[in-house]
Scaffold this motif. Structure first.
Motif, PDB file in Angstrom:
ATOM      1  N   CYS A 100       0.825  -1.213   0.000  1.00  0.00           N
ATOM      2  CA  CYS A 100       0.000   0.000   0.000  1.00  0.00           C
ATOM      3  C   CYS A 100       0.854   1.257   0.000  1.00  0.00           C
ATOM      4  O   CYS A 100       1.496   1.593   0.986  1.00  0.00           O
ATOM      5  CB  CYS A 100      -0.928  -0.014   1.217  1.00  0.00           C
ATOM      6  N   GLN A 101       0.823   1.969  -1.109  1.00  0.00           N
ATOM      7  CA  GLN A 101       1.642   3.157  -1.235  1.00  0.00           C
ATOM      8  C   GLN A 101       1.195   4.270  -0.284  1.00  0.00           C
ATOM      9  O   GLN A 101       2.020   4.917   0.366  1.00  0.00           O
ATOM     10  CB  GLN A 101       1.568   3.658  -2.685  1.00  0.00           C
ATOM     11  N   ALA A 102      -0.109   4.463  -0.182  1.00  0.00           N
ATOM     12  CA  ALA A 102      -0.625   5.529   0.676  1.00  0.00           C
ATOM     13  C   ALA A 102      -0.132   5.339   2.106  1.00  0.00           C
ATOM     14  O   ALA A 102       0.185   6.306   2.805  1.00  0.00           O
ATOM     15  CB  ALA A 102      -2.143   5.547   0.631  1.00  0.00           C
ATOM     16  N   GLY A 103      -0.048   4.073   2.534  1.00  0.00           N
ATOM     17  CA  GLY A 103       0.383   3.768   3.893  1.00  0.00           C
ATOM     18  C   GLY A 103       1.792   4.257   4.192  1.00  0.00           C
ATOM     19  O   GLY A 103       2.136   4.479   5.358  1.00  0.00           O
ATOM     20  N   PHE A 104       2.620   4.417   3.172  1.00  0.00           N
ATOM     21  CA  PHE A 104       3.974   4.932   3.398  1.00  0.00           C
ATOM     22  C   PHE A 104       4.083   6.424   3.069  1.00  0.00           C
ATOM     23  O   PHE A 104       4.728   7.174   3.790  1.00  0.00           O
ATOM     24  CB  PHE A 104       4.994   4.125   2.588  1.00  0.00           C
ATOM     25  N   LEU A 105       3.404   6.845   2.005  1.00  0.00           N
ATOM     26  CA  LEU A 105       3.521   8.252   1.592  1.00  0.00           C
ATOM     27  C   LEU A 105       3.046   9.213   2.669  1.00  0.00           C
ATOM     28  O   LEU A 105       3.597  10.288   2.827  1.00  0.00           O
ATOM     29  CB  LEU A 105       2.687   8.512   0.324  1.00  0.00           C
ATOM     30  N   TYR A 106       1.978   8.824   3.370  1.00  0.00           N
ATOM     31  CA  TYR A 106       1.358   9.775   4.297  1.00  0.00           C
ATOM     32  C   TYR A 106       1.815   9.594   5.732  1.00  0.00           C
ATOM     33  O   TYR A 106       1.224  10.139   6.643  1.00  0.00           O
ATOM     34  CB  TYR A 106      -0.169   9.692   4.201  1.00  0.00           C
ATOM     35  N   ARG A 107       2.862   8.789   5.953  1.00  0.00           N
ATOM     36  CA  ARG A 107       3.384   8.672   7.312  1.00  0.00           C
ATOM     37  C   ARG A 107       3.941  10.012   7.781  1.00  0.00           C
ATOM     38  O   ARG A 107       4.347  10.804   6.965  1.00  0.00           O
ATOM     39  CB  ARG A 107       4.499   7.621   7.337  1.00  0.00           C
ATOM     40  N   PRO A 108       4.083  10.291   9.031  1.00  0.00           N
ATOM     41  CA  PRO A 108       3.571   9.503  10.146  1.00  0.00           C
ATOM     42  C   PRO A 108       2.098   9.811  10.416  1.00  0.00           C
ATOM     43  O   PRO A 108       1.591  10.821   9.957  1.00  0.00           O
ATOM     44  CB  PRO A 108       4.423  10.011  11.319  1.00  0.00           C
ATOM     45  N   VAL A 109       1.438   8.911  11.170  1.00  0.00           N
ATOM     46  CA  VAL A 109       0.051   9.156  11.541  1.00  0.00           C
ATOM     47  C   VAL A 109      -0.041  10.393  12.419  1.00  0.00           C
ATOM     48  O   VAL A 109       0.722  10.558  13.360  1.00  0.00           O
ATOM     49  CB  VAL A 109      -0.530   7.937  12.296  1.00  0.00           C
ATOM     50  N   ARG A 110      -0.964  11.286  12.034  1.00  0.00           N
ATOM     51  CA  ARG A 110      -1.225  12.486  12.828  1.00  0.00           C
ATOM     52  C   ARG A 110      -2.722  12.585  13.008  1.00  0.00           C
ATOM     53  O   ARG A 110      -3.458  12.652  12.024  1.00  0.00           O
ATOM     54  CB  ARG A 110      -0.715  13.729  12.081  1.00  0.00           C
ATOM     55  N   GLU A 111      -3.160  12.586  14.257  1.00  0.00           N
ATOM     56  CA  GLU A 111      -4.601  12.605  14.515  1.00  0.00           C
ATOM     57  C   GLU A 111      -5.095  14.013  14.792  1.00  0.00           C
ATOM     58  O   GLU A 111      -4.367  14.850  15.311  1.00  0.00           O
ATOM     59  CB  GLU A 111      -4.918  11.738  15.745  1.00  0.00           C
TER      60      GLU A 111
END
Ligand code: SF4
Lengths: 619, 221
Positions: free
Chosen positions: A274-285
């Motif tokens: 999953c590309q999105a899972g790496f491109l948009y790191r880190p998780v920010r809530e």
């Protein structure tokens, strides 16, 4: 307002409401009052573009600035394009009806590779020279952002500036710079050189790429002081990040017609495909209070009675149940329903189900992605069979009778046994249904399988992997079909469908393409190719002809295994995840070894350097 | 609970909203306006609205109406147009809100204004087009094929043409009244289509519904 002269043709085309604007919430300004006009172009139809969250955010953000007027432009469907070309009507923006030539910026969002030809087509329909080198003055700056900007090499001849990462800040900085350059009478070249100094800005014309004899890259060399590595932009504090209070409300039916609230960016999981899972790191809530406030305002302002809480994996929001309860304290009495898309199998709890309207009684969908546990471990999709069976049992007991499961075929390390296991898993779910004593009476259960072809993408642990050839993918599709033992298990349309393997192949070519593909893109455009993501328009043969004429072997991009030390076309772009980390993850995949998610144990992917988000949460 | 009827206009970009989409736009506007109106029960609850006479895609109108039920018997109807207008696209304007006087089943005819012009100036002059329209309308019969649920049948439009008048300025203009309502509906585009065939040249027509009438010839209120 649409140009008057199109009225004569509007009733000859399907869905004329796509071309007229005039929606509630559209922003109309006096062009004499603004310094910068920005045409936000979505390279697909109105219905798809208007459903997209990014355009809603940036449209409102830009228009809040008194000196910018941002307008919307969508790709006209082929019937409308024919009318426009026949009657010399240039592509126009919906708000003013002015052609693209009236704009300072022409901005595209790059959501999928198969929309690239639409970009060229929209430029040419708008009267803008498609090649950057043919645009000379300080106007008509063609910019692009979105996930495919992570490897924009196949379209570097056409786009002046790419934005990497979160767009909210960097876009405005570049617009501001343009405004200053305009005031000071600077040239287009001076502006581009200065823009390249802004973090998150990639000006492809400032980089020279040289190749080895085998076609791989020898070096990427920056010029005129452009940085050797272009780093993506990250907005760490989601609570202070801009979010619109209102949307443009379409007058015609669109794909997703509802309020959307972003609850976090990124994903903790790290599924290796999953590309999105790496491109948009880190998780920010975003905080509960902020979501609650913004969500309520949005529903009140738009009048929508459904709000979707958007993220890559909604149930991973740290306090999802308290959030839902808080939202429902006003949503229930105001008859607004909440929906949580992208629910994981293990996130499907009773508590959540009580608060949301995820699905109608008719169907449940899950994405185990692979049929066997071995392969799910290899792709790091941490979903376990017993969880899935349990979830289905709960659902069946609650009256559901049909389940749809999404898989991929062609995953690295996959064998025919893994493929057969897809049908096996479906059978186990069906057996679960029959094992339930109080199962819904009088209804027949149904398990639908959807298996799409895997496309290896940049910035994932599988970025070095070959895509399966189309023949092998078709063989695997057939193998699923042959492994199905019950009439109550069926295959969805995408599975067992030549179209899917064909488009996946082209997607694989462009996803990891280099600058040599620009030539093919231009030729395809000259041959009238566009809307490649639509089966009405897509033809693999046309593309194969184009590649052949350009002396390009598409298999070089799609089906070749890269060495770990090869210079990849996107290596000069920095999305935070390090190559060492991706390599480690790839090797763990070969060993069928899963990795913990960010909240269980940090795998040191490289994102800590941004100094925030999940990397600094207390574990 | 009391019944209310709003009257609204539809033009500009909103001409291109189909009847189904108009319904959707109205529902969202009601949600946004927070008017207290009766909702359907069941799984997907939504505000209950009905339209007396659907308008075809591409038509403007000065006389559309929509019915709903206000939950509060004492609700102030005069405030409703402004509240809805703030929540509707500019191409839809609510003119007034009142008690429903007639039933949709009482509708019997509708009037239209049609502005006809050639696709380009070269095709035919406006004056010539005007003359042809008059000869066309003066025919004793105007047979056209009409699609019905049971298949195609030929109808004589002349017999349905309740009133008409013509003139021209920049376009050729025709005012006419045709049967409308639950029993028989004659769309003016049938007549324009027949005229187009008669002329042998492609025409552009801009249509506006200007009135809806009961059997007694009263404005539908
Ligand atoms: S650095 Fe660690 S916690 Fe942060 S995104 Fe990467 S793996 Fe997750």
């Amino acid at each position: 307002m649409y140009p008057k002269e199109i009225e004569k043709y509007l009733l000859k085309v399907q869905k004329p409401g796509r071309y007229v604007g005039g929606e509630l919430g559209e922003v109309i300004k006096d062009k004499h009052d603004v310094d910068v006009r920005f045409a936000f172009c979505f390279p697909d139809t109105y219905e798809i573009g208007m459903s997209h969250l990014g355009i809603k955010i940036l449209y409102s953000l830009f228009n809040e600035k008194p000196y910018i007027w941002c307008e919307r432009v969508f790709a006209p469907w082929i019937d409308m394009e024919a009318e426009m070309r026949a009657h010399d009507i240039p592509l126009y923006a919906l708000e003013s009806g002015d052609p693209l030539t009236e704009f300072d910026f022409i901005g595209f969002t790059l959501q999928y590779e198969l929309s690239f030809t639409n970009i060229l087509n929209m430029l040419s329909l708008g009267g803008i020279p498609v090649l950057s080198k043919d645009r000379h003055d300080l106007n008509h700056i063609v910019v692009a952002g979105g996930p495919c900007a992570c490897n924009p090499e196949p379209i570097t001849d056409f786009i002046d500036i790419f934005f990497l990462g979160d767009g909210e800040d960097v876009d405005l900085e570049v617009i501001e710079l343009y405004r200053a350059c305009k005031r000071e009478g600077k040239s287009r070249e001076e502006f581009l050189r200065m823009a390249a100094q802004i973090s998150g800005v990639y000006v492809p014309s400032l980089y020279d790429v040289s190749y080895r004899d085998d076609g791989t890259i020898a070096a990427v060399t920056p010029r005129d002081g452009a940085p050797a590595k272009i780093e993506k932009r990250v907005i760490l504090d989601m609570d202070s990040c801009y979010y619109p209070e209102n949307f443009v409300l379409p007058n015609i039916e669109i794909v997703h017609d509802r309020a959307v609230m972003e609850i976090f960016r990124g994903c903790i999981r790290g599924c290796r495909f999953c590309q999105a899972g790496f491109l948009y790191r880190p998780v920010r809530e975003k905080s509960i209070d902020r979501i609650n406030e913004e969500c309520h305002a949005l529903c009140r302002n738009t009048g929508y009675d459904e709000v979707s809480l958007s993220s890559l994996s909604s149930s991973d929001y740290t306090q999802v149940v308290p959030l839902l309860r808080k939202l429902n304290s006003w949503a229930k009495p105001e008859k607004v329903s909440l929906s949580l898309p992208s629910l994981r199998v293990d996130g499907f709890s009773d508590d959540i189900l009580n608060e949301v309207k995820t699905v109608r009684k008719s169907g449940l969908t899950f994405a185990p992605e692979a049929g066997s546990q071995r392969l799910r471990d290899a792709i790091n999709k941490n979903v376990y069979e017993d969880e899935l069976i349990n979830t289905c049992r709960v659902a069946f007991e609650g009256g559901y009778t049909s389940v749809k499961l999404y898989f991929m075929i062609g995953l690295p390390t996959e064998t025919l046994d893994d493929v057969a296991a897809i049908a096996g898993l479906a059978k186990k779910i069906l057996d679960t249904y029959y094992s339930i004593e109080n199962r819904p009476k009088g209804k027949s259960p149904r398990v639908t399988l959807s298996a799409s072809s895997f496309v290896p993408k940049p910035f994932t642990p599988f970025q070095w992997e070959p895509q399966d050839s189309m023949d092998i993918l078709r063989e695997k599709q057939k193998h699923i079909k042959d492994s199905i033992t019950s009439k109550k298990i069926s295959l969805s349309k995408v599975t067992y469908n030549y179209h899917d393997t064909d488009t996946s192949f082209l997607e694989a070519v462009f996803a990891r393409g280099d600058r040599k593909l620009n030539k093919a893109m231009l030729l395809a455009h000259e041959r009238g190719m566009r809307f490649d993501s639509w089966s009405d328009c897509f033809s693999l043969q046309n593309w194969l002809d184009v590649f052949e004429e350009c002396g390009i072997d598409p298999a070089f991009y799609a089906n070749r295994r890269r060495d770990f030390d090869e210079i990849l076309p996107w290596d000069h772009l920095d999305y935070g995840v390090t190559k060492e980390f991706l390599k480690r993850e790839c090797e763990r995949a070969y060993a069928s070894q899963p990795s913990p998610n960010c909240r269980e144990n940090c795998m040191n992917c490289g994102m800590k350097k941004y100094g925030g988000g999940v990397c600094y949460e207390k574990r | 609970m009391k019944n209310a009827r709003i009257f609204f206009t539809k033009d500009g970009a909103c001409k291109y909203i189909s009847h189904l989409d108009t319904n959707r736009v109205m529902l969202r506007a009601i949600g946004k306006s927070r008017l207290d109106i009766w909702h359907t029960e069941g799984f997907h609850q939504h505000a209950y609205i009905t339209f007396a006479l659907p308008l075809s895609l591409g038509f403007a109108s000065t006389c559309e109406s929509m019915d709903f039920r206000l939950l509060d018997d004492n609700a102030d109807m005069t405030a409703i147009p402004d509240r809805l207008n703030a929540c509707l696209p500019a191409g839809i304007r609510v003119l007034r809100c009142a008690d429903a006087k007639y039933k949709p089943a009482d509708i019997d005819s509708a009037s239209y204004e049609v502005r006809i012009e050639p696709m380009t100036d070269k095709d035919i002059s406006i004056e010539e087009l005007y003359n042809r329209l008059n000869t066309f309308l003066a025919q004793p019969e105007i047979p056209v094929e009409k699609k019905t649920k049971k298949g195609k049948k030929t109808v004589d439009l002349k017999a349905y043409l309740l009133d008409f008048s013509t003139d021209f300025d920049k376009t050729v203009n025709m005012k006419l009244r045709l049967p409308a309502g639950p029993v028989l509906n004659i769309n003016p585009s049938l007549l324009v289509g027949a005229f187009e065939t008669y002329c042998g040249t492609e025409l552009y027509s801009d249509m506006t519904r200007t009135g809806v009438f009961t059997k007694e010839g009263r404005h539908f209120e």
